[in-house]
Design a protein around this motif. Sequence first.
Motif, PDB file in Angstrom:
ATOM      1  N   ALA A  78     -21.950  62.229-129.577  1.00  0.00           N
ATOM      2  CA  ALA A  78     -21.421  61.193-128.676  1.00  0.00           C
ATOM      3  C   ALA A  78     -21.733  61.623-127.242  1.00  0.00           C
ATOM      4  O   ALA A  78     -21.954  62.810-126.978  1.00  0.00           O
ATOM      5  N   PRO A  79     -21.761  60.678-126.281  1.00  0.00           N
ATOM      6  CA  PRO A  79     -22.119  61.016-124.904  1.00  0.00           C
ATOM      7  C   PRO A  79     -21.344  62.201-124.323  1.00  0.00           C
ATOM      8  O   PRO A  79     -21.946  63.128-123.773  1.00  0.00           O
ATOM      9  N   ARG A  80     -20.022  62.216-124.451  1.00  0.00           N
ATOM     10  CA  ARG A  80     -19.243  63.318-123.888  1.00  0.00           C
ATOM     11  C   ARG A  80     -19.609  64.644-124.562  1.00  0.00           C
ATOM     12  O   ARG A  80     -19.801  65.663-123.893  1.00  0.00           O
ATOM     13  N   ALA A  81     -19.709  64.639-125.872  1.00  0.00           N
ATOM     14  CA  ALA A  81     -20.045  65.858-126.614  1.00  0.00           C
ATOM     15  C   ALA A  81     -21.433  66.370-126.226  1.00  0.00           C
ATOM     16  O   ALA A  81     -21.644  67.581-126.118  1.00  0.00           O
ATOM     17  N   LEU A  82     -22.362  65.462-125.998  1.00  0.00           N
ATOM     18  CA  LEU A  82     -23.712  65.868-125.605  1.00  0.00           C
ATOM     19  C   LEU A  82     -23.710  66.526-124.227  1.00  0.00           C
ATOM     20  O   LEU A  82     -24.309  67.583-124.033  1.00  0.00           O
ATOM     21  N   GLN A  90     -24.761  65.828-116.638  1.00  0.00           N
ATOM     22  CA  GLN A  90     -24.156  64.540-116.304  1.00  0.00           C
ATOM     23  C   GLN A  90     -24.952  63.438-116.977  1.00  0.00           C
ATOM     24  O   GLN A  90     -26.183  63.474-117.009  1.00  0.00           O
ATOM     25  N   LEU A  91     -24.223  62.469-117.495  1.00  0.00           N
ATOM     26  CA  LEU A  91     -24.897  61.311-118.081  1.00  0.00           C
ATOM     27  C   LEU A  91     -24.027  60.078-117.931  1.00  0.00           C
ATOM     28  O   LEU A  91     -22.833  60.168-117.667  1.00  0.00           O
ATOM     29  N   VAL A  92     -24.668  58.959-118.091  1.00  0.00           N
ATOM     30  CA  VAL A  92     -23.983  57.675-118.033  1.00  0.00           C
ATOM     31  C   VAL A  92     -23.802  57.168-119.458  1.00  0.00           C
ATOM     32  O   VAL A  92     -24.758  57.119-120.231  1.00  0.00           O
ATOM     33  N   SER A  93     -22.570  56.826-119.794  1.00  0.00           N
ATOM     34  CA  SER A  93     -22.255  56.250-121.092  1.00  0.00           C
ATOM     35  C   SER A  93     -21.955  54.766-120.873  1.00  0.00           C
ATOM     36  O   SER A  93     -21.014  54.406-120.170  1.00  0.00           O
ATOM     37  N   PHE A  94     -22.792  53.932-121.472  1.00  0.00           N
ATOM     38  CA  PHE A  94     -22.656  52.486-121.281  1.00  0.00           C
ATOM     39  C   PHE A  94     -22.795  51.780-122.616  1.00  0.00           C
ATOM     40  O   PHE A  94     -23.820  51.893-123.286  1.00  0.00           O
ATOM     41  N   GLU A  95     -21.722  51.099-123.011  1.00  0.00           N
ATOM     42  CA  GLU A  95     -21.698  50.345-124.259  1.00  0.00           C
ATOM     43  C   GLU A  95     -22.132  51.200-125.451  1.00  0.00           C
ATOM     44  O   GLU A  95     -22.920  50.776-126.296  1.00  0.00           O
ATOM     45  N   GLY A  96     -21.646  52.440-125.468  1.00  0.00           N
ATOM     46  CA  GLY A  96     -21.898  53.327-126.589  1.00  0.00           C
ATOM     47  C   GLY A  96     -23.230  54.054-126.578  1.00  0.00           C
ATOM     48  O   GLY A  96     -23.544  54.807-127.498  1.00  0.00           O
ATOM     49  N   THR A 123     -18.507  47.697-116.645  1.00  0.00           N
ATOM     50  CA  THR A 123     -17.980  49.034-116.398  1.00  0.00           C
ATOM     51  C   THR A 123     -18.700  50.041-117.283  1.00  0.00           C
ATOM     52  O   THR A 123     -18.993  49.750-118.446  1.00  0.00           O
ATOM     53  N   HIS A 124     -18.990  51.196-116.714  1.00  0.00           N
ATOM     54  CA  HIS A 124     -19.558  52.293-117.507  1.00  0.00           C
ATOM     55  C   HIS A 124     -18.833  53.583-117.148  1.00  0.00           C
ATOM     56  O   HIS A 124     -18.061  53.630-116.190  1.00  0.00           O
ATOM     57  N   GLU A 125     -19.050  54.604-117.940  1.00  0.00           N
ATOM     58  CA  GLU A 125     -18.444  55.904-117.682  1.00  0.00           C
ATOM     59  C   GLU A 125     -19.505  56.887-117.233  1.00  0.00           C
ATOM     60  O   GLU A 125     -20.594  56.951-117.812  1.00  0.00           O
ATOM     61  N   LEU A 126     -19.172  57.648-116.221  1.00  0.00           N
ATOM     62  CA  LEU A 126     -20.022  58.726-115.756  1.00  0.00           C
ATOM     63  C   LEU A 126     -19.382  60.013-116.270  1.00  0.00           C
ATOM     64  O   LEU A 126     -18.258  60.353-115.893  1.00  0.00           O
ATOM     65  N   VAL A 127     -20.082  60.693-117.184  1.00  0.00           N
ATOM     66  CA  VAL A 127     -19.573  61.900-117.823  1.00  0.00           C
ATOM     67  C   VAL A 127     -20.192  63.102-117.118  1.00  0.00           C
ATOM     68  O   VAL A 127     -21.410  63.260-117.115  1.00  0.00           O
ATOM     69  N   THR A 128     -19.355  63.932-116.495  1.00  0.00           N
ATOM     70  CA  THR A 128     -19.814  65.133-115.807  1.00  0.00           C
ATOM     71  C   THR A 128     -19.159  66.334-116.469  1.00  0.00           C
ATOM     72  O   THR A 128     -17.946  66.509-116.371  1.00  0.00           O
ATOM     73  N   ASP A 142     -35.124  49.941-103.726  1.00  0.00           N
ATOM     74  CA  ASP A 142     -36.104  50.262-102.683  1.00  0.00           C
ATOM     75  C   ASP A 142     -35.494  51.106-101.561  1.00  0.00           C
ATOM     76  O   ASP A 142     -36.195  51.895-100.934  1.00  0.00           O
ATOM     77  N   LEU A 143     -34.196  50.960-101.329  1.00  0.00           N
ATOM     78  CA  LEU A 143     -33.514  51.769-100.302  1.00  0.00           C
ATOM     79  C   LEU A 143     -33.391  53.237-100.716  1.00  0.00           C
ATOM     80  O   LEU A 143     -33.728  54.134 -99.959  1.00  0.00           O
ATOM     81  N   ASP A 144     -32.874  53.471-101.930  1.00  0.00           N
ATOM     82  CA  ASP A 144     -32.547  54.832-102.358  1.00  0.00           C
ATOM     83  C   ASP A 144     -33.554  55.462-103.319  1.00  0.00           C
ATOM     84  O   ASP A 144     -33.518  56.672-103.508  1.00  0.00           O
ATOM     85  N   MET A 145     -34.398  54.674-103.946  1.00  0.00           N
ATOM     86  CA  MET A 145     -35.331  55.180-104.970  1.00  0.00           C
ATOM     87  C   MET A 145     -34.601  56.143-105.920  1.00  0.00           C
ATOM     88  O   MET A 145     -34.950  57.322-106.032  1.00  0.00           O
ATOM     89  N   PRO A 146     -33.579  55.650-106.627  1.00  0.00           N
ATOM     90  CA  PRO A 146     -32.733  56.514-107.451  1.00  0.00           C
ATOM     91  C   PRO A 146     -33.307  56.817-108.840  1.00  0.00           C
ATOM     92  O   PRO A 146     -32.577  56.902-109.823  1.00  0.00           O
ATOM     93  N   THR A 147     -34.599  56.975-108.932  1.00  0.00           N
ATOM     94  CA  THR A 147     -35.251  57.165-110.228  1.00  0.00           C
ATOM     95  C   THR A 147     -34.964  58.528-110.855  1.00  0.00           C
ATOM     96  O   THR A 147     -35.189  58.719-112.043  1.00  0.00           O
ATOM     97  N   ASP A 148     -34.433  59.473-110.059  1.00  0.00           N
ATOM     98  CA  ASP A 148     -34.138  60.810-110.581  1.00  0.00           C
ATOM     99  C   ASP A 148     -32.651  61.009-110.849  1.00  0.00           C
ATOM    100  O   ASP A 148     -32.194  62.143-111.014  1.00  0.00           O
ATOM    101  N   CYS A 149     -31.887  59.917-110.917  1.00  0.00           N
ATOM    102  CA  CYS A 149     -30.435  60.003-111.119  1.00  0.00           C
ATOM    103  C   CYS A 149     -30.032  59.234-112.377  1.00  0.00           C
ATOM    104  O   CYS A 149     -30.528  58.130-112.617  1.00  0.00           O
TER     105      CYS A 149
END
Length: 189
Positions: free
Chosen positions: A43-47, A71-77, A100-105, A139-146
């Motif tokens: 599961a996302p948290r366990a991973l 850190q990962l994003v858990s969205f709809e399972g 809504t999604h969960e950010l697991v850190t 285009d503002l943040d180029m968040p491709t590495d997040c």
Amino acid sequence: MKKQLILASTSKYRQELLSRLAVPFSAQPPLIDEDKEKDPTLAPRALAEHLARLKAASLKGEGKVVIGGDQLVSFEGRIIGKAHTREKAIEQLLSMQGKTHELVTAICVFDGEKAIPYTDITRMHMKAMSREQIERYVDLDMPTDCAGSYKIEKHGIMLFSKIESQDFTAIQGLPLIELGKILETCSPL
């Protein structure tokens, strides 16, 4: 003898965050192949917890305090990772907009052989947005590495209507409030 504090990460974001605690540390790449260690049955948290532990354990040893994080994003399972491209970042954000999604850190600190884990779950409520608004943001943040394709510490804050968190710094990659408490127990640092 003073213990050596090591951040098992090459992430510039985690290094910047850890420097806020004003403790001397070195950053080293963890000695694991993260892609091979990603277990699709977890599961996302366990991973996230599994990977944080493996990263820290790969550099642990006597006289060392080692911090591993994931850190990962858990969205709809399912797990939403780094986009790597502008197009994929736009698609990720379009799929999550208005939801809504969960950010697991997850972090794991090894004080010698002793493991001290901690996981922060932040609920992220994303605003409903048009494709044009999302493209403008990417285009503002180029968040491709997040994970999740946003940089909350930059313009990404404009994507959200509400954030439920115990520790805002967890959103950026390291939960500093809890990490500070853990490091106090690892004295003498």
